[in-house]
Design a protein around this motif. Structure first.
Motif, short mmCIF file in Angstrom:
data_model
loop_
_atom_site.label_atom_id
_atom_site.label_comp_id
_atom_site.label_asym_id
_atom_site.label_seq_id
_atom_site.Cartn_x
_atom_site.Cartn_y
_atom_site.Cartn_z
N PHE A 231 -11.22 -5.83 -2.58
CA PHE A 231 -10.59 -5.30 -1.37
C PHE A 231 -9.18 -4.81 -1.67
N ALA A 232 -8.40 -5.63 -2.36
CA ALA A 232 -7.01 -5.27 -2.63
C ALA A 232 -6.93 -4.02 -3.51
N ALA A 233 -7.75 -3.94 -4.53
CA ALA A 233 -7.71 -2.80 -5.44
C ALA A 233 -8.06 -1.50 -4.72
N HIS A 234 -9.11 -1.55 -3.90
CA HIS A 234 -9.54 -0.32 -3.23
C HIS A 234 -8.65 0.02 -2.03
N ALA A 235 -8.09 -0.99 -1.39
CA ALA A 235 -7.14 -0.71 -0.31
C ALA A 235 -5.91 -0.01 -0.87
N LEU A 236 -5.46 -0.44 -2.04
CA LEU A 236 -4.32 0.21 -2.68
C LEU A 236 -4.64 1.67 -3.01
N LEU A 237 -5.85 1.90 -3.53
CA LEU A 237 -6.25 3.27 -3.84
C LEU A 237 -6.33 4.12 -2.57
N ALA A 238 -6.83 3.53 -1.48
CA ALA A 238 -6.97 4.28 -0.23
C ALA A 238 -5.62 4.66 0.37
N LEU B 235 -2.89 5.39 -1.36
CA LEU B 235 -2.13 6.32 -2.19
C LEU B 235 -2.07 7.70 -1.55
N PRO B 236 -0.96 8.40 -1.69
CA PRO B 236 -0.85 9.75 -1.11
C PRO B 236 -1.96 10.66 -1.64
N GLY C 219 -12.02 6.31 1.83
CA GLY C 219 -12.02 5.83 3.20
C GLY C 219 -12.06 4.31 3.25
N PHE C 220 -11.69 3.74 4.39
CA PHE C 220 -11.70 2.29 4.50
C PHE C 220 -13.10 1.73 4.66
N GLY C 221 -14.07 2.58 4.94
CA GLY C 221 -15.46 2.13 4.85
C GLY C 221 -15.79 1.79 3.41
#
Length: 248
Positions: free
Chosen positions: A164-171, A173-174, A179-181
């Motif tokens: 979750f943390a890794a992909h939330a950080l990627l999401a 990024l400018p 997507g958050f899905g």
């Protein structure tokens, strides 16, 4: 590993693949039959002139606009059955009679529906992601009780938190198209990967983006998409987690 177990899993997977196409109709708004060809799902913005990918793909279902979905059911039925059989057989071969196998098969069944929906309309509906989370959480808890290893649940939770943390950080990024899905699905997939250990978890984090990169490059080279075409990541997340599970 039992050949009978793998054969039974393949048969069950074929049924799950066919069922996934039917269940996906609720979320795509049309018969969900995958049409052959490289332009699947995400080429909707090219084919229809629709705007880019939604910022949060976990919301309510949207009508299917994807070039990769056809009302024709012939090819879709065969493809769905074959993919389901391969996925289930691979899991049975990798996990054998481990009590955790039902959790992985249940997650795979919901994952097949998620992949079809994402390919069809670039969405990972929250109810489906939530169902996947419930299935795997219950399955892993049961396996922990049966094996007398409740500490493995801590690894599962840690895996979910890391994904979750890794992909939330990627999401965040400018310019990110994540997507958050996708973030929520990644967290769900982190549960079984964390149960298996840190090596499968690391592969599960890396492989989806490698797979997605290969697909994007192939579609760009074929001229089927342009640089700003929205593409689904859900199928790559699921495929990467499956491959990480199969890795010794």
């Amino acid at each position: 590993m039992s050949g009978g177990l793998v054969a039974c899993a393949a048969l069950l997977g074929g049924v799950a693949g066919l069922a996934a196409l039917r269940v996906a109709r609720r979320w795509t708004g049309r018969p969900a039959s995958i049409r052959p060809g490289p332009a699947v799902g995400a080429v909707a913005s090219v084919a229809t002139g629709q705007p880019g990918r939604p910022a949060d793909r976990g919301g309510p279902p949207a009508p299917a606009r994807a070039a990769g979905i056809s009302p024709s059911t012939g090819f879709g039925a065969v493809a769905g059955a074959v993919v389901g059989a391969v996925v289930f057989a691979g899991l049975a071969a990798a996990l054998g009679g481990d009590p955790v196998l039902p959790a992985f098969l249940g997650l795979a069944a919901v994952g097949l529906v998620l992949a079809v929906v994402d390919l069809a309309c670039l969405r990972l509906p929250d109810p489906l992601v939530g169902a996947a989370a419930l299935v795997v959480a219950v399955g892993l808890t049961g396996a922990a009780l049966l094996t007398g290893a409740p500490e493995r649940l801590l690894g599962a939770v840690a895996g979910a938190a890391l994904c979750f943390a890794a992909h939330a950080l990627l999401a965040l990024l400018p310019g990110s198209r994540l997507g958050f899905g996708d973030v929520k699905l990644a967290a769900v997939l982190g549960l079984p990967l964390g149960w298996l250990g840190w090596s499968p978890l690391a592969l599960g984090l890396l492989l989806p983006h490698l797979l997605n990169g290969v697909v994007v490059l192939a579609l760009l080279a074929a001229g089927r998409v342009c640089r700003d075409t929205p593409l689904p990541l859900g199928p790559a997340l699921l495929a990467g987690a499956w491959l990480a599970t199969l890795t010794p």
